[in-house]
Design an enzyme around this catalytic site. Structure first.
Site, PDB file in Angstrom:
ATOM      1  N   SER A 105       0.871  -1.160   0.000  1.00  0.00           N
ATOM      2  CA  SER A 105       0.000   0.000   0.000  1.00  0.00           C
ATOM      3  C   SER A 105       0.914   1.217   0.000  1.00  0.00           C
ATOM      4  O   SER A 105       1.680   1.411   0.924  1.00  0.00           O
ATOM      5  CB  SER A 105      -0.872   0.006   1.244  1.00  0.00           C
ATOM      6  OG  SER A 105      -1.511   1.253   1.363  1.00  0.00           O
ATOM      7  N   ARG A 106       0.834   2.020  -1.060  1.00  0.00           N
ATOM      8  CA  ARG A 106       1.834   3.083  -1.208  1.00  0.00           C
ATOM      9  C   ARG A 106       1.491   4.362  -0.463  1.00  0.00           C
ATOM     10  O   ARG A 106       2.354   5.189  -0.260  1.00  0.00           O
ATOM     11  CB  ARG A 106       2.046   3.390  -2.694  1.00  0.00           C
ATOM     12  CG  ARG A 106       2.651   2.224  -3.424  1.00  0.00           C
ATOM     13  CD  ARG A 106       3.048   2.530  -4.846  1.00  0.00           C
ATOM     14  NE  ARG A 106       3.254   1.275  -5.524  1.00  0.00           N
ATOM     15  CZ  ARG A 106       2.360   0.665  -6.270  1.00  0.00           C
ATOM     16  NH1 ARG A 106       1.191   1.237  -6.477  1.00  0.00           N
ATOM     17  NH2 ARG A 106       2.613  -0.498  -6.819  1.00  0.00           N
ATOM     18  N   VAL A 107       0.251   4.552  -0.100  1.00  0.00           N
ATOM     19  CA  VAL A 107      -0.059   5.814   0.572  1.00  0.00           C
ATOM     20  C   VAL A 107      -0.698   5.643   1.956  1.00  0.00           C
ATOM     21  O   VAL A 107      -0.718   6.568   2.752  1.00  0.00           O
ATOM     22  CB  VAL A 107      -0.990   6.719  -0.282  1.00  0.00           C
ATOM     23  CG1 VAL A 107      -0.307   7.148  -1.539  1.00  0.00           C
ATOM     24  CG2 VAL A 107      -2.298   6.023  -0.594  1.00  0.00           C
TER      25      VAL A 107
END
Ligand SMILES: Nc1ncnc2c1ncn2[C@@H]1O[C@H](COP(=O)(O)OP(=O)(O)OP(=O)(O)O)[C@@H](O)[C@H]1O
Ligand SMILES: [Mg+2]
Length: 534
Positions: free
Chosen positions: A369-371
């Site tokens: 999950s990048r954010v």
């Protein structure tokens, strides 16, 4: 009778001045070919792309292709009711769907018509289904968590409100289960400032599957804040094509009122297939895997609409959980690669894990999950809770792989393996049992800090269940403090340890005796085994 020439001339002049050179023919076309949910229409020269069309018998369609002499249209209802030569009226409106709180608790088709056998829905507002996403200036970064209630996700792949997180995996790996559990977990926020309005869009699924989902949502009281949009496998391809946009519009209505919303698109592979079918029938040139060239735009313009609005815009959000089905784990196929590149991360589910009983079957190594990390609560980010969990699990798997080739293990390594195995066990979670993030923190803390080492493998799930009950009852003071501050300060940590110790004393589940062996760091253990082998 005497005519007054002047009068006649002025009347005629008035008529001529009022004459509009706009023949009605431009607003009415004629069907010249119809079949397979599409129609070619002659006339309608002023039609807009995406405009709604009215066919006879209350059948609706939408302009899809603008060609030189004709218009290619998709038909939403029963196309067999339409025949060659029928007149088609353009409406001057882009396709829209009813929106509003009246839809909550209902199952509707993408045009907002109820399909749950209930009464007509008295909505008063409509929204265009295909709109341009809010621009950068209208947004702000993702900052609040969207709690899924699923330990493995909230701890290692945290999702923030306004984020787009893809759920990807083969058939029957538990993709829908993750989305449904996430919706069920919003129950405790219903009616609070943290409320999340949910829209579940089912695309190309069997009626019985969708009925099962609706049934589960009803049973867990989740329909109070949920709208289900269904375009089933038996429905026309155009319905499956527009379903996600319609669901998105229904959520956007709430988002622009400052509310948090969640949209599940289950699944976009089927939407892409419906779009491919329409495109090929309307003779758009096929590209890779026979999809039309603009299939990327199909999904990007949908997922771009997920966002966290700026405070000036009310601060609402739309979190998107698109689902993609892979064939034999092939993430490099056309549609999966497209959607992976559009989203802010993916939860990757694997059949091997699923059949090995690791459910949810999340492959933590390639899920990301990048954010969402910035939205995770502080206590979860604590270095003794989830901060190193992902790396520890990866190291555990590497260690486990080595031991399968029969290397002699020293006690410390064995102990390390035992702990990893218990962590995996502790992250398993049955369906429909979302866990509060505060309880998750406590359970994961207990695991990473070795309090589960003395519990027999088969007892971990029971230990966890009983511990959570104990934490909520006897540990309630520490628990509510943690729930309030959301931060594991040193004093609070000490209180948590005390609760865990107390519970360990009273529970009958600590079968194994503790040995006084210090654990060595995992990477060191792996390194040692590597040298031993070479
Ligand atoms: N965490 C879990 N624990 C136990 N069983 C689970 C879990 N998650 C899913 N299942 C079961 O696994 C089966 C498949 O789950 P699900 O329908 O969610 O998968 P899917 O990937 O959406 O399947 P499809 O490809 O048909 O859409 C279901 O019977 C479901 O009850
Ligand atoms: Mg499914």
């Amino acid at each position: 009778m005497k005519f007054k020439i002047d009068e006649i001339v002025s009347v005629l002049a008035g008529e001529i001045a009022g004459f509009e050179d706009r023949l009605a023919v431009t607003q009415v076309g004629k069907v010249i070919e119809v079949g397979d949910g599409i129609a070619h229409i002659y006339g309608l020269r002023q039609a807009m792309a995406g405009e709604m069309l009215a066919f006879p018998n209350n059948v609706f369609g939408q302009v899809f292709n603008l060609e030189e002499e004709t218009v290619g249209a998709v038909i939403f209802d029963d196309y067999t009711a339409i025949k060659e030569g029928d007149l088609v009226h353009s409406t001057g409106q882009l396709l829209s769907t009813p929106v509003g709180p009246e839809l909550l608790g209902r199952v509707v088709d993408p045009l907002g018509e109820p399909i749950d056998g209930g009464p007509a829905i008295p909505t008063t507002q409509r929204r265009k289904i295909d709109v341009i996403a809010p621009g950068i200036a209208d947004r702000q970064p993702v900052k609040e968590p969207l709690q899924t209630g699923i330990k493995a996700i909230d701890a290692m792949i945290p999702i923030g409100r306004g984020q787009r997180e893809l759920i990807i995996g083969d058939r029957k790996t538990g993709k829908t289960a993750i989305a449904i559990d996430t919706i069920i977990n919003q129950k405790k926020f219903f009616g609070t400032p943290e409320e999340v309005i949910c829209v579940y869009v089912a695309i190309g699924q069997k009626e019985s599957t969708v009925a099962g989902v609706v049934d589960v949502l009803r049973r867990y009281g989740a329909m109070d804040y949920t709208i289900v949009v269904n375009a089933g496998a038996a429905d026309a391809a155009p319905m499956q094509y527009i379903a996600p946009y319609a669901g998105c519009a229904m959520a956007e209505h709430f988002m622009w009122q400052g509310k948090a919303t969640l949209c599940v698109y289950d699944d976009l592979s089927k939407q892409a297939q419906a779009y491919r079918q329409l495109s090929l029938l309307l003779r758009r040139p096929p590209g890779r895997e026979a999809y039309p060239g603009d299939v990327f735009y199909l999904h990007s313009r949908l997922l771009e609409r997920a966002c966290k609005l700026s405070n000036e815009n009310g601060g609402g959000s739309l979190t998107a959980l698109p689902v993609i089905e892979t064939q034999e784990g092939e993430v490099a196929a056309y549609i999966p690669t497209n959607v992976i590149s559009i989203t802010d991360g993916q939860i990757y589910l694997e059949p091997d894990l699923f059949f090995a009983g690791i459910r949810p079957a999340i492959n933590v190594g390639i899920s990301v999950s990048r954010v969402g990390g910035s939205a995770q609560i502080k206590a979860m980010k604590h270095k003794k809770v989830a901060a190193s969990l992902r790396l520890d699990l990866a190291a555990y798997r590497a260690l486990e792989a080595f031991t399968q080739i029969g290397t002699e293990l020293d006690q410390a390594t064995q102990k390390q393996l035992d702990r990893g195995a218990r962590m995996v066990e502790a992250l398993k979670q049955p369906q429909y049992q979302p866990m509060d993030v505060v309880d998750q923190v406590a359970v994961i803390y207990a695991g990473t800090q070795g309090f589960l080492d003395t519990v027999a493998m088969g007892d971990v799930a029971r230990w966890e269940k009983e511990f959570v009950e104990y934490f909520n009852a006897s540990g309630a003071a520490a628990r509510s403090e943690l729930a309030r501050t959301r931060e594991l300060t040193p004093p609070l940590e000490a209180r948590l340890v005390e609760v865990i110790r107390h519970f360990s004393n009273v529970t009958t589940l600590n079968k194994k005796t503790v040995e006084g062996i210090d654990l060595k760091p995992l990477d060191e253990a792996v390194q040692q085994l590597r040298t031993a082998r070479s």
